[in-house]
Design an enzyme around this catalytic site. Sequence first.
Site, PDB file in Angstrom:
ATOM      1  N   TYR A  37      13.391 -34.005 -16.012  1.00 37.02           N
ATOM      2  CA  TYR A  37      11.933 -33.948 -16.053  1.00 37.02           C
ATOM      3  C   TYR A  37      11.324 -34.124 -14.672  1.00 37.02           C
ATOM      4  O   TYR A  37      11.988 -34.581 -13.745  1.00 37.02           O
ATOM      5  CB  TYR A  37      11.368 -35.023 -17.009  1.00 37.02           C
ATOM      6  CG  TYR A  37      11.544 -36.434 -16.532  1.00 37.02           C
ATOM      7  CD1 TYR A  37      10.608 -37.033 -15.686  1.00 37.02           C
ATOM      8  CD2 TYR A  37      12.656 -37.181 -16.916  1.00 37.02           C
ATOM      9  CE1 TYR A  37      10.775 -38.331 -15.234  1.00 37.02           C
ATOM     10  CE2 TYR A  37      12.838 -38.483 -16.461  1.00 37.02           C
ATOM     11  CZ  TYR A  37      11.895 -39.054 -15.612  1.00 37.02           C
ATOM     12  OH  TYR A  37      12.060 -40.332 -15.149  1.00 37.02           O
ATOM     13  N   LYS A  53       0.831  -1.202   0.000  1.00 39.11           N
ATOM     14  CA  LYS A  53       0.000   0.000   0.000  1.00 39.11           C
ATOM     15  C   LYS A  53       0.872   1.262   0.000  1.00 39.11           C
ATOM     16  O   LYS A  53       0.677   2.171  -0.807  1.00 39.11           O
ATOM     17  CB  LYS A  53      -0.917  -0.006   1.234  1.00 39.11           C
ATOM     18  CG  LYS A  53      -1.917   1.138   1.244  1.00 39.11           C
ATOM     19  CD  LYS A  53      -2.600   1.254   2.601  1.00 39.11           C
ATOM     20  CE  LYS A  53      -3.683   0.236   2.782  1.00 39.11           C
ATOM     21  NZ  LYS A  53      -5.003   0.711   2.360  1.00 39.11           N
ATOM     22  N   MET A  66      -5.411  -7.319   9.136  1.00 33.23           N
ATOM     23  CA  MET A  66      -4.852  -6.410  10.140  1.00 33.23           C
ATOM     24  C   MET A  66      -5.767  -5.201  10.332  1.00 33.23           C
ATOM     25  O   MET A  66      -6.842  -5.138   9.766  1.00 33.23           O
ATOM     26  CB  MET A  66      -3.447  -6.006   9.732  1.00 33.23           C
ATOM     27  CG  MET A  66      -2.479  -7.170   9.831  1.00 33.23           C
ATOM     28  SD  MET A  66      -0.849  -6.775   9.285  1.00 33.23           S
ATOM     29  CE  MET A  66      -1.056  -6.568   7.545  1.00 33.23           C
ATOM     30  N   ARG A 101      -3.741  -1.552  -5.948  1.00 29.72           N
ATOM     31  CA  ARG A 101      -2.898  -2.738  -5.808  1.00 29.72           C
ATOM     32  C   ARG A 101      -3.327  -3.753  -6.860  1.00 29.72           C
ATOM     33  O   ARG A 101      -4.440  -3.672  -7.383  1.00 29.72           O
ATOM     34  CB  ARG A 101      -3.047  -3.344  -4.414  1.00 29.72           C
ATOM     35  CG  ARG A 101      -4.451  -3.796  -4.095  1.00 29.72           C
ATOM     36  CD  ARG A 101      -4.590  -4.272  -2.674  1.00 29.72           C
ATOM     37  NE  ARG A 101      -5.975  -4.545  -2.355  1.00 29.72           N
ATOM     38  CZ  ARG A 101      -6.459  -4.731  -1.133  1.00 29.72           C
ATOM     39  NH1 ARG A 101      -5.659  -4.639  -0.102  1.00 29.72           N
ATOM     40  NH2 ARG A 101      -7.720  -4.976  -0.934  1.00 29.72           N
ATOM     41  N   SER A 124      15.183 -42.096 -11.349  1.00 27.86           N
ATOM     42  CA  SER A 124      13.938 -41.367 -11.096  1.00 27.86           C
ATOM     43  C   SER A 124      13.761 -41.291  -9.583  1.00 27.86           C
ATOM     44  O   SER A 124      13.732 -42.324  -8.912  1.00 27.86           O
ATOM     45  CB  SER A 124      12.767 -42.103 -11.742  1.00 27.86           C
ATOM     46  OG  SER A 124      11.574 -41.429 -11.413  1.00 27.86           O
ATOM     47  N   GLY A 170      12.095 -41.220  -6.346  1.00 26.26           N
ATOM     48  CA  GLY A 170      10.802 -41.563  -5.732  1.00 26.26           C
ATOM     49  C   GLY A 170      10.751 -40.852  -4.394  1.00 26.26           C
ATOM     50  O   GLY A 170      11.083 -41.414  -3.354  1.00 26.26           O
ATOM     51  N   ARG A 185       7.394 -49.287 -14.191  1.00 25.44           N
ATOM     52  CA  ARG A 185       8.072 -49.763 -12.984  1.00 25.44           C
ATOM     53  C   ARG A 185       7.667 -51.197 -12.686  1.00 25.44           C
ATOM     54  O   ARG A 185       6.494 -51.548 -12.775  1.00 25.44           O
ATOM     55  CB  ARG A 185       7.700 -48.870 -11.802  1.00 25.44           C
ATOM     56  CG  ARG A 185       8.368 -49.314 -10.513  1.00 25.44           C
ATOM     57  CD  ARG A 185       8.035 -48.410  -9.372  1.00 25.44           C
ATOM     58  NE  ARG A 185       6.665 -48.631  -8.902  1.00 25.44           N
ATOM     59  CZ  ARG A 185       6.117 -47.928  -7.922  1.00 25.44           C
ATOM     60  NH1 ARG A 185       6.807 -46.943  -7.356  1.00 25.44           N
ATOM     61  NH2 ARG A 185       4.889 -48.168  -7.532  1.00 25.44           N
ATOM     62  N   HIS A 194      -2.476 -43.824   0.148  1.00 30.90           N
ATOM     63  CA  HIS A 194      -2.974 -44.489  -1.054  1.00 30.90           C
ATOM     64  C   HIS A 194      -4.143 -43.722  -1.674  1.00 30.90           C
ATOM     65  O   HIS A 194      -4.166 -43.429  -2.862  1.00 30.90           O
ATOM     66  CB  HIS A 194      -3.399 -45.911  -0.697  1.00 30.90           C
ATOM     67  CG  HIS A 194      -3.999 -46.652  -1.841  1.00 30.90           C
ATOM     68  ND1 HIS A 194      -5.348 -46.686  -2.068  1.00 30.90           N
ATOM     69  CD2 HIS A 194      -3.423 -47.309  -2.867  1.00 30.90           C
ATOM     70  CE1 HIS A 194      -5.583 -47.365  -3.170  1.00 30.90           C
ATOM     71  NE2 HIS A 194      -4.423 -47.758  -3.672  1.00 30.90           N
ATOM     72  N   GLY A 227      -8.089  -7.648   5.100  1.00 27.97           N
ATOM     73  CA  GLY A 227      -8.902  -7.792   6.305  1.00 27.97           C
ATOM     74  C   GLY A 227      -8.183  -8.433   7.482  1.00 27.97           C
ATOM     75  O   GLY A 227      -8.788  -8.643   8.527  1.00 27.97           O
ATOM     76  N   CYS A 237       9.478 -38.715  -9.642  1.00 30.24           N
ATOM     77  CA  CYS A 237       8.121 -39.222  -9.854  1.00 30.24           C
ATOM     78  C   CYS A 237       7.332 -39.313  -8.556  1.00 30.24           C
ATOM     79  O   CYS A 237       6.228 -39.848  -8.533  1.00 30.24           O
ATOM     80  CB  CYS A 237       8.136 -40.555 -10.581  1.00 30.24           C
ATOM     81  SG  CYS A 237       8.937 -41.855  -9.637  1.00 30.24           S
ATOM     82  N   ARG A 275      -3.344   2.956   8.722  1.00 30.99           N
ATOM     83  CA  ARG A 275      -3.662   1.645   8.118  1.00 30.99           C
ATOM     84  C   ARG A 275      -2.418   0.780   8.016  1.00 30.99           C
ATOM     85  O   ARG A 275      -1.318   1.282   7.809  1.00 30.99           O
ATOM     86  CB  ARG A 275      -4.200   1.828   6.694  1.00 30.99           C
ATOM     87  CG  ARG A 275      -5.501   2.563   6.587  1.00 30.99           C
ATOM     88  CD  ARG A 275      -5.767   2.818   5.102  1.00 30.99           C
ATOM     89  NE  ARG A 275      -6.696   3.907   4.909  1.00 30.99           N
ATOM     90  CZ  ARG A 275      -7.978   3.744   4.613  1.00 30.99           C
ATOM     91  NH1 ARG A 275      -8.480   2.551   4.482  1.00 30.99           N
ATOM     92  NH2 ARG A 275      -8.756   4.793   4.438  1.00 30.99           N
ATOM     93  N   ASN A 307       8.444 -39.921  -2.496  1.00 31.73           N
ATOM     94  CA  ASN A 307       7.529 -40.331  -1.420  1.00 31.73           C
ATOM     95  C   ASN A 307       8.289 -41.226  -0.439  1.00 31.73           C
ATOM     96  O   ASN A 307       8.332 -40.967   0.760  1.00 31.73           O
ATOM     97  CB  ASN A 307       6.331 -41.103  -1.977  1.00 31.73           C
ATOM     98  CG  ASN A 307       5.525 -40.289  -2.964  1.00 31.73           C
ATOM     99  OD1 ASN A 307       5.546 -39.060  -2.912  1.00 31.73           O
ATOM    100  ND2 ASN A 307       4.831 -40.955  -3.862  1.00 31.73           N
ATOM    101  N   ASP A 308       8.910 -42.260  -0.987  1.00 32.73           N
ATOM    102  CA  ASP A 308       9.667 -43.148  -0.112  1.00 32.73           C
ATOM    103  C   ASP A 308      10.944 -42.478   0.376  1.00 32.73           C
ATOM    104  O   ASP A 308      11.365 -42.681   1.517  1.00 32.73           O
ATOM    105  CB  ASP A 308       9.999 -44.456  -0.844  1.00 32.73           C
ATOM    106  CG  ASP A 308       8.855 -45.452  -0.719  1.00 32.73           C
ATOM    107  OD1 ASP A 308       8.416 -45.679   0.421  1.00 32.73           O
ATOM    108  OD2 ASP A 308       8.395 -45.967  -1.744  1.00 32.73           O
TER     109      ASP A 308
HETATM  110  C1  PEP Z   1       7.842 -42.791  -4.445  1.00 27.89           C
HETATM  111  O1  PEP Z   1       8.173 -43.483  -3.508  1.00 27.89           O
HETATM  112  O2  PEP Z   1       8.075 -41.579  -4.524  1.00 27.89           O
HETATM  113  C2  PEP Z   1       7.107 -43.378  -5.574  1.00 27.89           C
HETATM  114  C3  PEP Z   1       6.824 -42.670  -6.643  1.00 27.89           C
HETATM  115  O3  PEP Z   1       6.686 -44.661  -5.428  1.00 27.89           O
HETATM  116  P1  PEP Z   1       5.369 -45.093  -4.607  1.00 27.89           P
HETATM  117  O4  PEP Z   1       4.642 -43.839  -4.229  1.00 27.89           O
HETATM  118  O5  PEP Z   1       4.602 -45.964  -5.504  1.00 27.89           O
HETATM  119  O6  PEP Z   1       5.975 -45.802  -3.444  1.00 27.89           O
HETATM  120 MG    MG Z   2       8.128 -45.636  -3.729  1.00 31.27          MG
END
Ligand code: PEP
Ligand code: MG
Length: 909
Positions: A885, A28, A110, A372, A798, A800, A652, A490, A108, A865, A99, A802-803
């Site tokens: 990628y 502002k 502050m 703004r 790649s 992973g 995979r 899942h 809104g 991935c 202000r 998540n794991d």
């Molecule tokens: C991961 O672990 O990132 C992965 C892509 O495999 P998943 O989620 O199937 O274990």
């Molecule tokens: Mg995995």
Amino acid sequence: MSNVKRVYSFGNKKAEGNGKMKELLGGKGANLAEMNLIGIPVPAGFTITTEVCTEFYTHGKDGVIAMIKPDVEKAMKEVEAQMGMEFGSTTNPLLMSVRSGARVSMPGMMDTILNLGMNDQAVEAVAKRSGNPRFAWDSYRRFVQMYGDVVLGMKPQSKEDHDPFEEIIDEMKAAKGIVNDTEFTADDLKEMVARFKAAVTKQTGKDFPNDPWEQLWGAVCAVFESWMNERAILYRQMHKYPAEWGTAVNVQAMVFGNMGDNSATGVAFTRDAATGENIFNGEYLVNAQGEDVVAGIRTPQQITIEGSRRWAKLQGIGEEERKAKYPSLEEVMPAVYKELDEIQNHLETYFKDMQDIEFTIQDGKLWMLQTRSGKRTGEAMVRMAMEMLSEGLIDEKTAVLRVEPAKLDELLHPVFDKEAVAKAKVLTKGLPASPGAATGQIVFFADDAEAWKENGKETILVRIETSPEDLKGMNAANGILTARGGMTSHAAVVARGMGKCCVSGAGAIQVDYKARTMTIGDVVLKEGDWISLNGSTGEVYEGKVATQAADLSGDFGKLMDLANKYAHLKVRANADTPRDAKQAFAFGAQGIGLCRTEHMFFEGDRIKAVREMILADDEQGRRKALAKLLPIQRGDFEGLFEVMEGNPVTVRLLDPPLHEFVPHFEKEQRELAAEMGVSYEKIKEKVEALAEVNPMLGHRGCRLGNTYPEITEMQTRAIIEAAMNVKKKGIPVHVEIMVPLVGNHKELKYQKKVIDATANEVFAERNDKIDYLIGTMIEVPRAAVTANEIAEVAQFFSFGTNDLTQMTLGFSRDDIGKFLPEYLKKGILKQDPFQILDVKGVGQLIREAVFKGRGVREGLKCGICGEHGGEPSSVEFCHYAGLNYVSCSPFRVPIARLAAAHAALKQEK
Ligand code: PEP
Ligand code: MG
């Protein structure tokens, strides 16, 4: 310390700051300065910097006041000179507004105080000067009310209590037989001020401050304090804005929109914030002050004739009535409107973005109070960016950067009808696991979801948690709601892949499968009851809330083309079926980065063959069952290769622990025993033998392929044969075979041997060959730190994540919901590491693995991935880490494409 500049003046087309100084002056303050510099009428004032806010929290109130007092007094003198009034004068008082203004707008969140400087003497002088005692007393009572609330803490005492000031207003209305505030006379308002002040003394034990300077310091410090109020903290958490930013304070001469019928106040947008249409629009109120337009007590009127006509049409009001009762500003004050229209044009052209502006008309003179960049929907964001590009207002790179990647999500999924959702009752909130809007009747079992669908019913599948066995039911349901599980559970992963709305981890829900009920507090819902889910916010609504389909207009396609032009990273999709692959391809996926083959096992009767394979006594038995699966998998792979038309497809090998596939209930076990011609006891024993204490760290990933190589053989054969079949049809194929959960290069070596031997067998049989790559997932920390050894074997990596996140942080991906909220609240974690990549820990492992891998194998292709592959800030990390990628669920492909372009363009800057 004394040469640090803490106060910046502006007014009369001059300013010490400018529009680029948002970090120091707040959005502002910076724009108020800039508007002065470009000749727009702005009431004079000054900005106290955001750095002072930080100092406030270290030096305290008195320390900060001592620090800024001389500068503020000097700046106030300049305002007095420009406005021809004096702050604190009893005859010609200057009134001020105070202000907040952080570097980004936090609407809104502050506090604001208007009419500061009002006191028992000033009110008489203002009455005399304006010739309007009612206006003077109304300004005074507004000030006491705002200041009492914000600075003196005159809040309702409990949830059931009224606001103490509103209570007095109500009492006076009742006593005087008044319905509307505007009916109060000057004398009434004078009485109201006295009663307000008495209430302050009673509640706080102190008199309302009469000294304008005392008022000013109180207000300035209250604005600093509001930076740490609960809603501001929450807003920052939601938007990931750091607390260190602080807010600036803007102190500005008051102008009055409530001085009579030649005065007004309003808020406007240079384009339509909901649709993006290039049309000036907004609302105003005659004879009103500041917050009245937003407060909604009086119905505001439209600024333009066009807007007014559209509004009237929606309300069912005829043209004559509209003109008489709700005329536009364009009609009521044509000269001022013309000036406002010129200014809005000027501001948009100058700032090259849609502006959200506030203005006040005091006795026929127009003043701009704020400009703004306006907040907008995802749809409006895309449309505005592409139209501004074609108008020549912005260039391609700016257009790409103008659209927030995460906002694209709104365009891709069905959404709730805005009016319907506003009226809906929120039952509870879970994690916004997969965006979109869904409504349906509650079912608790996957097979019910399927059966109900066959009967033409719409369902929401409610589960404590989902397992791969629920896949078909998830597919049949309109949405999925789970009581447990995080963003990579899942249910969440699968739902995102399907583009299906999902709310996971709604911990307040008690599911009783036996009774077929779900309980939230004292609300009990049964099978067949309607609920609605908002997968973008995690909200669960009672009943059926109307939805509308997403509309992917031409602008969206144009934006995506531009994103591809500037991105370095390629974007692939995690897709397991030809249908998902098609969706991903339509969204612009440049390949498949992860096909989780186990997801193919649940369709139709396949699960039977899988169970037979798992429960077989020996290799021979397994091979028999695998032979049944071979043609099925081959057919699926053919579908994927065909859809992707020569773009890389990473398949995979089997990953999850085998016990996930077997039946766990007696009824199903007995059915399976009958089908396989063995005893129920034998099946039961086998299933029990497969159970693991810690399946995520157990017999899964490449450990399966290394203990049962015949599984790898079957899958390789299916992949290679499918690729050769598709190639024969004249469609190019690009095959990548990926081995999961490698932690030791020897695990990969063994798998490579099996893969190569099988491929060569197929080549010999067919007297033909195709190219294929063998790579691995990097999802065990040991794999990352020994990436040089692994890259001797792997042709691609790649990540992973998540794991890799699970194993690096030691947080179970399915159980993090139990402690995450507390960790976020305490600030131990800034965000869910399964949603936003932990750059310091997991990110460091990724960098190390890329470096070591490419040290051995030049130009080693690296991708990601895990679920992070579709999250904008994680995509940015991947760009900087030099990955080739990212791969994400189909519905996140456009988001990742845009995020990849953003990363590249930001780096260019
Ligand atoms: C991961 O672990 O990132 C992965 C892509 O495999 P998943 O989620 O199937 O274990
Ligand atoms: Mg995995």
